[in-house]
Scaffold this motif. Sequence first.
Motif, PDB file in Angstrom:
ATOM      1  N   HIS A 180      36.427  32.912  30.558  1.00 51.28           N
ATOM      2  CA  HIS A 180      37.150  33.861  31.403  1.00 51.28           C
ATOM      3  C   HIS A 180      37.400  35.078  30.523  1.00 51.28           C
ATOM      4  O   HIS A 180      38.011  34.975  29.469  1.00 51.28           O
ATOM      5  CB  HIS A 180      38.463  33.248  31.903  1.00 51.28           C
ATOM      6  CG  HIS A 180      39.353  34.233  32.597  1.00 51.28           C
ATOM      7  ND1 HIS A 180      39.497  34.279  33.956  1.00 51.28           N
ATOM      8  CD2 HIS A 180      40.138  35.214  32.099  1.00 51.28           C
ATOM      9  CE1 HIS A 180      40.340  35.253  34.278  1.00 51.28           C
ATOM     10  NE2 HIS A 180      40.740  35.839  33.164  1.00 51.28           N
ATOM     11  N   ASP A 237      34.394  35.498  35.212  1.00 50.90           N
ATOM     12  CA  ASP A 237      34.018  34.194  34.657  1.00 50.90           C
ATOM     13  C   ASP A 237      32.525  34.134  34.413  1.00 50.90           C
ATOM     14  O   ASP A 237      31.729  34.426  35.311  1.00 50.90           O
ATOM     15  CB  ASP A 237      34.387  33.067  35.631  1.00 50.90           C
ATOM     16  CG  ASP A 237      35.890  32.814  35.670  1.00 50.90           C
ATOM     17  OD1 ASP A 237      36.617  33.403  34.852  1.00 50.90           O
ATOM     18  OD2 ASP A 237      36.313  32.026  36.529  1.00 50.90           O
ATOM     19  N   HIS A 291      42.262  36.492  40.828  1.00 49.70           N
ATOM     20  CA  HIS A 291      41.466  36.284  39.613  1.00 49.70           C
ATOM     21  C   HIS A 291      41.452  37.555  38.776  1.00 49.70           C
ATOM     22  O   HIS A 291      40.961  38.587  39.220  1.00 49.70           O
ATOM     23  CB  HIS A 291      40.044  35.867  39.994  1.00 49.70           C
ATOM     24  CG  HIS A 291      39.255  35.396  38.838  1.00 49.70           C
ATOM     25  ND1 HIS A 291      37.951  35.753  38.625  1.00 49.70           N
ATOM     26  CD2 HIS A 291      39.605  34.602  37.797  1.00 49.70           C
ATOM     27  CE1 HIS A 291      37.536  35.180  37.497  1.00 49.70           C
ATOM     28  NE2 HIS A 291      38.514  34.479  36.985  1.00 49.70           N
ATOM     29  N   ARG A 349      42.962  33.922  45.044  1.00 48.99           N
ATOM     30  CA  ARG A 349      42.718  32.535  44.671  1.00 48.99           C
ATOM     31  C   ARG A 349      43.674  31.537  45.279  1.00 48.99           C
ATOM     32  O   ARG A 349      44.885  31.732  45.284  1.00 48.99           O
ATOM     33  CB  ARG A 349      42.795  32.420  43.153  1.00 48.99           C
ATOM     34  CG  ARG A 349      41.489  32.825  42.556  1.00 48.99           C
ATOM     35  CD  ARG A 349      41.377  32.294  41.178  1.00 48.99           C
ATOM     36  NE  ARG A 349      39.980  32.051  40.874  1.00 48.99           N
ATOM     37  CZ  ARG A 349      39.530  31.843  39.657  1.00 48.99           C
ATOM     38  NH1 ARG A 349      40.360  31.815  38.644  1.00 48.99           N
ATOM     39  NH2 ARG A 349      38.254  31.637  39.458  1.00 48.99           N
ATOM     40  N   HIS A 372      33.530  27.461  30.884  1.00 46.31           N
ATOM     41  CA  HIS A 372      33.156  28.857  31.128  1.00 46.31           C
ATOM     42  C   HIS A 372      34.019  29.752  30.267  1.00 46.31           C
ATOM     43  O   HIS A 372      35.034  29.321  29.732  1.00 46.31           O
ATOM     44  CB  HIS A 372      33.334  29.234  32.613  1.00 46.31           C
ATOM     45  CG  HIS A 372      34.752  29.381  33.054  1.00 46.31           C
ATOM     46  ND1 HIS A 372      35.558  28.308  33.365  1.00 46.31           N
ATOM     47  CD2 HIS A 372      35.541  30.471  33.220  1.00 46.31           C
ATOM     48  CE1 HIS A 372      36.755  28.734  33.719  1.00 46.31           C
ATOM     49  NE2 HIS A 372      36.783  30.050  33.636  1.00 46.31           N
TER      50      HIS A 372
HETATM   51 ZN   LIG Z   1      38.512  33.158  35.315  1.00 51.01          ZN
END
Ligand SMILES: [Zn+2]
Length: 287
Positions: free
Chosen positions: A253, A176, A172, A162, A251
């Motif tokens: 995670h 997600d 990451h 990332r 979202h």
């Molecule tokens: Zn995430």
Amino acid sequence: MLKKIYLLLLIFPLTCLGMELPKESVVAGGVVNVLLLEANKPAPVAHFLDKRVLVINDRGWWLAVVGIPLDTKAGRYDLKVKTAKKPMKFRITVKPKKYPEQHLTIKNKRMVNPNPVDLAKIKADRVILSKALSTWSKQAIIDFSFKPPVEGRLSSRFGLRRFFNKQEKNPHSGLDIAAPTGTKIKAPATAKVINTGSYYYSGNAVFLDHGQGLITGYFHLNKINVKIGDMVKQGDILGTVGSTGRVTGPHLHWNVYLNGTKVDPALFIAKDIPRLAAKNKKKKSKK
Ligand SMILES: [Zn+2]
């Protein structure tokens, strides 16, 4: 003895044994299921990279479910096993895997370059989180029959390298699933709530203990509906999707931990992944 085990493995792949286990992927960030010995012997104690590993009785065999840390280099490693008699070693060959890059732009610059006050909060968060993540509960039966915690669009996979505002940060560490704010987040399986709180990067978060170091984490929640000590079963509401912490939009995670390391949550809901990924394609073609 070992030859016998390998032979058995060839004849009966683990997926045929019936119990729902995480899908195997012997790469950094993956999971490997290792048959240890027949379960007519006492339960062995297994360690991988000095961390205690989950061991269950799977239809007459002691089986280790091992998480491979994301920073593991390809190569050969030993799963060390203590039995009632002699110690044993099982070779695990980690295959190379190159995760793709992802470039994101974060409007709130303090989420990329925190100030000293933020850094103090991040440090304090780490102490609490590492305590929660070191939880080890001895239970013999682990519910691996995971369902996706949110029925949404698979927006970012595990392991992506990332870059936030062009700066490379940690890869990451979870999966997600994008869904509108307020969408219910459900427990994937039977577990106990071991931590809830508000953290700098993770925002409002919930952690579940599934037993023997299998822990799951739910980040960026709008609302938290559970408290520490609650027992949850599959489908119980943990909270709702939000955009607290470091996010680019609402979202969930979702993190999954085994033997103290983050592994790819997709391996635990392998049969649901094509459905969630298809929603992503639909969204992209709409643009
Ligand atoms: Zn995430």
